[in-house]
Design a protein around this motif. Structure first.
Motif, PDB file in Angstrom:
ATOM      1  N   CYS A 105       0.826  -1.216   0.000  1.00  0.00           N
ATOM      2  CA  CYS A 105       0.000   0.000   0.000  1.00  0.00           C
ATOM      3  C   CYS A 105       0.860   1.265   0.000  1.00  0.00           C
ATOM      4  N   GLY A 106       2.077   1.180   0.525  1.00  0.00           N
ATOM      5  CA  GLY A 106       2.966   2.341   0.468  1.00  0.00           C
ATOM      6  C   GLY A 106       2.753   3.360   1.562  1.00  0.00           C
ATOM      7  N   ASN A 107       1.976   3.020   2.592  1.00  0.00           N
ATOM      8  CA  ASN A 107       1.795   3.973   3.688  1.00  0.00           C
ATOM      9  C   ASN A 107       3.094   4.213   4.440  1.00  0.00           C
TER      10      ASN A 107
ATOM     11  N   ASP B  55       4.984   6.776   2.671  1.00  0.00           N
ATOM     12  CA  ASP B  55       4.390   8.105   2.802  1.00  0.00           C
ATOM     13  C   ASP B  55       4.705   8.743   4.142  1.00  0.00           C
TER      14      ASP B  55
ATOM     15  N   CYS C 111       1.607   0.743   9.454  1.00  0.00           N
ATOM     16  CA  CYS C 111       1.411  -0.406   8.554  1.00  0.00           C
ATOM     17  C   CYS C 111       0.036  -1.048   8.775  1.00  0.00           C
TER      18      CYS C 111
ATOM     19  N   GLU D 242      -5.368   7.039   2.121  1.00  0.00           N
ATOM     20  CA  GLU D 242      -5.042   7.481   0.761  1.00  0.00           C
ATOM     21  C   GLU D 242      -4.036   6.574   0.061  1.00  0.00           C
ATOM     22  N   CYS D 243      -4.097   5.277   0.321  1.00  0.00           N
ATOM     23  CA  CYS D 243      -3.157   4.381  -0.352  1.00  0.00           C
ATOM     24  C   CYS D 243      -3.671   3.960  -1.730  1.00  0.00           C
ATOM     25  N   LYS D 244      -4.947   4.190  -2.007  1.00  0.00           N
ATOM     26  CA  LYS D 244      -5.543   3.998  -3.334  1.00  0.00           C
ATOM     27  C   LYS D 244      -5.605   2.543  -3.787  1.00  0.00           C
TER      28      LYS D 244
ATOM     29  N   SER E 108      -9.995   8.021  -3.105  1.00  0.00           N
ATOM     30  CA  SER E 108      -9.296   8.746  -2.035  1.00  0.00           C
ATOM     31  C   SER E 108      -9.474  10.249  -2.210  1.00  0.00           C
TER      32      SER E 108
ATOM     33  N   SER F 123      -7.017  -1.395   2.752  1.00  0.00           N
ATOM     34  CA  SER F 123      -5.940  -1.967   3.566  1.00  0.00           C
ATOM     35  C   SER F 123      -6.298  -1.968   5.046  1.00  0.00           C
TER      36      SER F 123
END
Lengths: 619, 365
Positions: A49-51, A54, A99, A206-208, A221, A262
């Protein structure tokens, strides 16, 4: 400050004390259990997810595409994994606390010695996914310790849901209580207030992942952020970029997005559907909020067969491009299956009309009560219009074809009668055959009719389904809601025969125990235990076992040209065009998802296709 | 005699951190001293304007290496005050215990520097060893030894691990058991007395006028402690004394430090006894969407060096508009130090500076 000559000799006692220092590395110091050392990442649980990337204050984390991994957008899995630059990492552990799946942890390892600085950029894994570099205690040597020579089971700072940086729990959605809602068709879900919607919107990270899971790829998002920032008009504009029926979809969408969220892994998904509904409901006048005008007229005419979600969307997208769209539908209003299918307690007619009226205001012409093939011929449409879109859906109910089945009612007939005719006269003890969402809708609608027609009397609604609880196709939450309304379930039973009394009225349903529903290839092919039977009492039986499309409006010589796929779906190319020239199709007759948002996705493809079809013809 | 300009530091045994003083001397008397900070300037205050409220946490503690915890505390307090976040009762107790442990650790570090400078190598080793025991406690509680990143808006980041209370008690007992050794070898030592008595003397009026705080002020006989004046965390729930001395010289300052450590140990025991059960964290809003309403605030705490303050402005965004720190080393290291060095001998420069507990990173933010 009194001295004594004996004082210095006090130091002698320290001679017998052990040294406080450690002889490293032969006496290593064990780090604490919460030590924040190098990262561990469970690749099976990580969603990409890339949080973490970020939130990292040092931009030490970048998401790297891993080609070997499979990307599963519908499950909310990206094939990206965090890569950490230990030249930048400050071991603060913010990435651990943000996470959502809890896959990223910190270990107690902190050694890395290498001549090559590039080795400090590292893709962390853990002992479950990387057995080569995570070694059991007996193979581990502190002299070789590095990022690629690590102890297994050496977890340090780990995620804890009680201290996470995201909110795992949803803002509760106010609902009408089961005892109260079964007495009428009052809308069950009351809807968020502004504060509740803002609170719920604030949870989105906002991980989309949701946007990739959504068949129509709504900018989720963005529109949730606009709700959080108290700009509902902006939010509605974002929704309308991809979905022109938010009031409908905000109530009945199958929410593929929420399954991919997520946050749903360790908590509850963001209530994306209810937030969309909040936007649609809070804005009284779409026209004012959206400031949209139909495109410059192109002179092209498009006919849309079926005013369902797909047809409405095609009409909307094409009229924005300036094409003249006419929509034909046999029902007295817009919405198609949305008008007759979903029960009124879930989707009131006013909500449908709100979306339909807006699309009408863009200059789309609606011809209701006109059945193609009867009131207007398909050949004529083909002649009069420059392109045709088929969004007819599945309008025929399937039947079990058991003995005496002609006494039963088909689900769609029952639902249609209720919405556009008068309420159907129901029995006191209703049996619904089927285990899908439609069956549960039918059962819950029938239960309400029973309570309305037999006030204060004992009434029963029960369902019979081939599938057992674990493979039931209906959504879990709907099953739970139905249970709360005291609908009885008989799972794992197949209908054998409708039993009639001497007068020819329905007495009940004879059922057989199901051995298996699918064969070894996973195809639907139920088998039964012939000797294990059960009799269910009832005075009305409704069949809700599935639907099929009705192509009887297409004349034979055209129908011959229409190609189908192996799974009996209409074959379309990448522009949505069928094998009949200038005829485009989408929705339930094309896709396997059989839901509104996928129909919208198909409609987006087809409207682009139709537009390109026109412009290519010009050249 | 000829006037000379002498550069003292940044590379000098008597210096802690990257800091230097330019001295104008005549013989070994100092006529004038000018502090030269800036060797460690990292632009934290500016960097913080470009990071979100949560992302600033790993950074704010780095302003003061020796005692990062008070930095976390003021930033957290400012954020909590602007955003209106409540803190659970237990978290307040944990914060106080944690800050007192940090005070002991920081004072031990200062004791190391001071005794090392005076040539008391043994005491310096002991102080460093005992500071390490405190760091072990931090490691167990927070996962980090030096930068803990533990105090968090809404509470603290994790609750006490199992058996942590007993561990604090046993560690503090073992450090406390060495107080007679410290006293015999250092505090009651004639050499320390000779070396520190009357050095760097400042009067109460001067100290107040120059903005001194902490043990510099308390060593002049002023009972001033922000923990009492404006109680934060759980300091109003517990009874504790403020050690003071009258003379205002280096000797008094170090004795105040010693007494403060002992007072802190007693306070931790009292806090541990009174600590309630319950939650330690009220969840803050989603860090990617968190915006703090418009406003400005000044909060201050009593750090191990004196008054540590933060002035924060939010213009309603997801990042602070401006953050400014009032650090005790700034006043002590630039203003008080210059004043005290006037007329002192060169040999006492390090002595005076370290007795003021100047930490250079605090001056350069």
């Amino acid at each position: 400050m009194k001295g004594s000559f004996l004082k210095p000799f006090k130091a002698i006692r320290f001679l017998w004390k052990k040294p406080k220092t450690l002889k490293y590395p032969f006496e290593p110091k064990e780090p604490a259990l919460r030590y924040r050392g190098f990262h561990l990442n469970n690749w099976d649980k990580c969603t990409g997810c890339g949080n973490c990337a970020d939130i990292c204050p040092n931009e030490a984390i970048t998401m790297e595409k891993i080609p070997e991994l499979e990307s599963k957008p519908e499950k909310g899995m990206k094939n990206e994994r965090p890569r950490i630059d230990y030249g930048r990492c400050c071991f603060c552990g913010l990435c651990v606390d943000i996470c959502p799946p809890g896959s990223l942890r910190l270990s107690r390892d902190y050694f890395h010695i290498h001549f090559d600085t590039n080795t400090f950029v590292f893709l962390p894994k853990d002992e479950k996914t990387d057995k080569e570099h995570f070694l059991p205690a007996e193979n581990y040597s502190i002299l070789k310790a590095s990022l690629t020579h690590r102890k297994s089971n050496y977890e340090g700072f780990s995620p804890d849901i009680d201290y996470s940086l995201f909110e795992p729990e949803r803002a509760p959605m106010p609902q009408v209580k089961p005892e109260e809602r079964i007495l009428s068709f009052i809308e069950q879900v009351i809807g968020y207030s502004k504060e509740e919607a803002k609170r719920e919107a604030s949870r989105c990270l906002e991980c989309k992942l949701c946007e990739e899971a959504c068949p129509a790829h709504l900018k989720i998002s963005d529109y949730i952020k606009a709700i959080y920032e108290d700009r509902p008009e902006e939010s509605l504009k974002k929704i309308f970029e991809d979905n022109p029926i938010p009031s409908i979809c905000g109530r009945i969408c199958m929410k593929h997005c929420e399954a991919a969220c997520s946050l749903s892994i360790r908590g509850e998904a963001v209530a994306i559907r209810w937030l969309k509904r909040f936007v649609a409901d809070s804005i009284k006048d779409y026209k004012k909020a959206l400031e949209q005008e139909p495109g410059k007229p192109t002179g092209k005419k498009v006919a849309v067969v079926g005013a369902g979600p797909g047809g409405l969307s095609v009409a909307y997208f094409l009229s924005l491009k300036g094409h003249k769209v006419t929509v034909f539908d046999s029902l007295p209003g817009g919405g198609g299956m949305m008008r007759i299918g979903p029960p009124l307690y879930r989707l009131p007619i006013e909500a449908i009309d709100k979306d339909v009226n807006y699309i009408k205001s863009l200059g789309v012409e609606f011809k209701f009560n006109s059945t193609v093939g009867k009131d207007i011929l398909f050949e004529d449409i083909l002649k009069q219009y420059d392109a045709v879109y088929l969004g007819v859906g599945t309008t025929l109910s399937l039947s079990t074809r058991i003995k005496n089945v002609e006494k039963c009612i088909l689900a769609l007939n029952f639902l249609r009668e209720n919405k556009i005719g008068k309420n159907v006269k129901v029995g006191k003890e209703i049996i619904v055959i089927g285990g899908g969402n439609v069956a549960i809708d039918v059962a819950r609608e029938a239960l309400r009719l029973q309570h309305m027609q037999y006030p204060d009397q004992k009434v029963v609604t029960k369902t019979v389904s081939l599938e057992d609880w674990d493979i039931m196709p209906a959504k879990k939450e709907e099953i739970e809601e139905a249970k709360a309304e005291e609908i009885q379930f008989n799972t794992g039973w197949g209908p054998k025969e409708v039993v009639l009394d001497e007068k020819g009225n329905i007495k009940g349903l004879q059922c057989m125990k199901v051995k298996s529903v699918f064969d070894e290839n996973g195809r639907f092919s139920p088998t039964f235990y012939e000797d294990n039977e059960m009799f269910l009492e009832g005075d009305m039986i409704i069949e809700a076992i599935g639907q099929a499309p009705d192509f009887s409006f297409i004349p034979a010589e055209q129908f011959k040209k229409l190609e189908f796929t192996q799974r009996r779906k209409v074959k379309v190319d990448e522009k949505g065009q069928t094998s009949i020239p200038k005829v485009f199709a989408g929705g339930d007759i094309v896709n396997l998802n059989l839901d509104a948002v996928t129909a919208i996705a198909d409609a987006k493809i087809s409207s682009e296709g139709i537009d390109k079809f026109f412009s290519s013809k010009k050249i | 005699m000829r006037e000379l300009e002498l550069y003292f530091g940044p590379q000098h045994l008597g210096m802690v951190g990257n800091f230097s003083i330019t001295l104008k001397v005549e013989g070994d008397r100092i006529l004038e001293a000018t502090s030269n900070p800036g060797y460690l300037h990292r632009g934290f205050e500016k960097l913080m304007e470009n990071r979100t409220w949560i992302q600033n946490f790993p950074m704010v503690c780095r302003i003061n290496v020796v005692e990062p915890d008070s930095m976390e505390m003021i930033y957290t307090m400012a954020v909590e005050r602007l955003a209106g976040i409540e803190v659970p009762e237990r978290a307040n107790y944990i914060r106080s215990i944690y800050l007192e442990l940090a005070r002991i650790g920081s004072h031990l570090f200062g004791l190391w520097a001071y005794s090392n400078l005076l040539g008391f190598d043994t005491v310096a080793q002991w102080a460093m060893y005992h500071r390490d025991l405190i760091l072990d406690l931090f490691e167990e509680l927070t996962g980090g030894r030096v930068y803990h990143i533990y105090i968090w808006p809404g509470g603290v980041r994790r609750d006490f691990p199992d058996g942590f209370k007993d561990k604090i008690v046993s560690t503090l007992h073992s450090i406390g058991g060495c107080v007679p050794d410290y006293d015999a070898t250092f505090f009651n030592n004639r050499l320390f007395y000779e070396r520190a008595k009357g050095i760097g003397k400042i009067t109460q009026e001067e100290a107040k006028k120059l903005g001194a705080a902490g043990q510099v002020l308390r060593a002049t006989g002023t009972k001033f402690d922000i923990r009492k004046v404006e109680p934060y965390a759980a300091y109003d729930k517990v009874d504790f004394g403020i050690p003071i001395r009258e003379d205002g010289d280096a000797y008094s300052r170090i004795w105040v430090v010693r007494d403060e450590m002992i007072e802190s140990v007693h306070m931790i025991f009292k806090l541990l006894d009174k600590m309630p059960e319950g939650e330690v964290y009220n969840r803050v809003p989603n860090p990617f969407k968190w915006k703090i309403p418009k406003g400005e605030t000044y909060v201050r705490v009593e750090s191990s060096r004196g008054e540590l303050g933060i002035y924060m402005i939010s213009n309603g965004g997801d990042k602070p508009y401006r953050v400014h720190f009032r650090t005790p080393s700034y006043t002590h290291g630039l203003i008080v130090l210059e004043k005290l060095l006037k007329g002192a001998s060169i040999a006492d420069v390090g002595n005076i500076m370290i007795s003021l507990y100047v930490v250079a990173p605090e001056i350069d933010r």
